[in-house]
Design a protein around this motif. Structure first.
Motif, PDB file in Angstrom:
ATOM      1  N   ARG A  24      71.914  20.517   3.084  1.00  0.00           N
ATOM      2  CA  ARG A  24      72.758  19.843   4.063  1.00  0.00           C
ATOM      3  C   ARG A  24      72.069  18.630   4.676  1.00  0.00           C
ATOM      4  N   SER A  25      72.826  17.551   4.791  1.00  0.00           N
ATOM      5  CA  SER A  25      72.339  16.408   5.564  1.00  0.00           C
ATOM      6  C   SER A  25      72.857  16.612   6.981  1.00  0.00           C
ATOM      7  N   LEU A  26      71.944  16.682   7.941  1.00  0.00           N
ATOM      8  CA  LEU A  26      72.313  17.108   9.285  1.00  0.00           C
ATOM      9  C   LEU A  26      72.826  15.992  10.174  1.00  0.00           C
ATOM     10  N   ASP A  27      72.363  14.781   9.948  1.00  0.00           N
ATOM     11  CA  ASP A  27      72.740  13.721  10.871  1.00  0.00           C
ATOM     12  C   ASP A  27      73.201  12.463  10.151  1.00  0.00           C
ATOM     13  N   PHE A  28      73.573  12.601   8.899  1.00  0.00           N
ATOM     14  CA  PHE A  28      74.118  11.456   8.176  1.00  0.00           C
ATOM     15  C   PHE A  28      74.988  11.957   7.033  1.00  0.00           C
ATOM     16  N   GLN A  29      75.809  11.075   6.538  1.00  0.00           N
ATOM     17  CA  GLN A  29      76.645  11.416   5.390  1.00  0.00           C
ATOM     18  C   GLN A  29      75.927  10.998   4.108  1.00  0.00           C
ATOM     19  N   ALA A  30      75.794  11.946   3.229  1.00  0.00           N
ATOM     20  CA  ALA A  30      75.041  11.725   1.996  1.00  0.00           C
ATOM     21  C   ALA A  30      75.987  11.460   0.840  1.00  0.00           C
TER      22      ALA A  30
END
Lengths: 116, 115
Positions: A24-30
Motif C-alpha cells: 500500500r502507498s499510504l500518502d500518495f497515489q501509485a
C-alpha cells in the motif's frame, strides 16, 4: 511523505497453500507498482510491473499463474503466491512510483515468505 | 531488456578511506540511475541518483558519475565511516515506451568499513 507499507512482514505457510501479500502507498497515489524477489545475499530481481488501469507485465521466466498480481486501486497492489512450494521461499519487496514514468520508486519494507 | 553489471562484489576499506563501486548497463534507452543502500533484512534506501543528461552529481560524501557513451556509472564514497557498511546496489531505469518503465538492479556490493 511517500511511504509504502507491506503486509504481512513475515509469513510461514505449508506447501500447497496460497499466500497474499499486500502493498500500500499510504500518502500518495501509485500509478505504477513493482514487485521484486530477493534471495539471501543476492540482488533484487524484478518480477512484474503493474500500471494503474492495466494488467501486470511479467518479466521473462516469472510464471503469471503462479504469482498473481492485482493493482486493485491507486494505493493497493497485491501479490498472491499460489500453491506455494519451498522454492518460493524468499524476500518479496514491492515499490511504487507516484507518477507514471517518474524517476524515483519508493520501497515497501518487504515480506519474508517461508514455505515449509 | 536491460543488463546491469556491478563490481566489486565485496569491498573492504579502512575508515576514512574512499570507496568506489562501478556499474555498467547495456541498453541506451535507460535514462535514470539510482543507487541504493540496503541493510540486512531491510528495504533498499535511495542514497543518490543521476539522470542521463547529467555527468556528475554530489551530495556531501557521496557522488555519482555517469558516462553515457561507455554506458557506465560509478558511486564514490569519501571519508568512509563504519555506518557506511552495508550492501549497495546500482540500478538502471529502462524506458519501455510511453509512461512505461522498469528498474534493473546490479548484483550488489558488500561494503565493509573497518574502524
Amino acid at each position: 511523505g511517500a511511504v509504502v507499507s507491506q503486509h504481512p512482514s513475515r509469513v510461514i505457510c505449508k506447501s500447497g497453500t496460497s499466500v497474499k501479500i499486500e502493498c500500500r502507498s499510504l500518502d500518495f497515489q501509485a500509478t505504477t507498482m513493482f514487485w521484486y524477489r530477493q534471495f539471501p545475499k543476492q540482488s533484487l530481481m524484478l518480477m512484474a510491473t503493474s500500471n494503474e488501469g492495466s494488467k501486470a507485465t511479467y518479466e521473462q521466466g516469472v510464471e503469471k499463474d503462479k504469482f498473481l498480481i492485482n493493482h486493485a486501486s491507486l494505493t493497493l497492489s497485491t501479490l498472491t503466491v499460489t500453491s506455494a512450494h519451498p522454492e518460493d521461499s524468499s524476500f518479496y519487496i514491492c515499490s511504487a512510483q507516484q507518477v507514471k514514468g517518474y524517476n524515483e520508486q519508493f520501497f515497501g519494507p518487504g515480506t519474508r515468505l517461508t514455505v515449509l | 531488456g536491460e543488463n546491469v553489471e556491478q563490481h566489486p562484489s565485496t569491498l573492504s576499506v579502512q575508515e576514512g578511506d574512499s570507496a568506489v563501486i562501478k556499474c555498467t548497463y547495456s541498453d541506451s534507452a535507460s535514462n535514470y540511475f539510482p543507487w541504493y543502500k540496503q541493510e540486512l533484512g531491510k528495504r533498499p534506501q535511495l542514497i543518490i541518483d543521476i539522470r542521463s543528461n547529467v555527468g556528475e552529481k554530489k551530495d556531501q560524501r557521496i557522488a555519482v558519475t555517469l558516462n553515457k557513451t561507455a554506458k557506465h556509472f560509478s558511486l564514490h564514497i569519501t571519508e568512509t565511516q563504519p555506518e557506511d557498511s552495508a550492501v549497495y546496489f546500482c540500478a538502471a531505469r529502462y524506458m519501455g515506451g510511453y509512461n512505461f518503465n522498469k528498474f534493473y538492479f546490479g548484483s550488489g556490493t558488500k561494503l565493509n568499513v573497518k574502524p
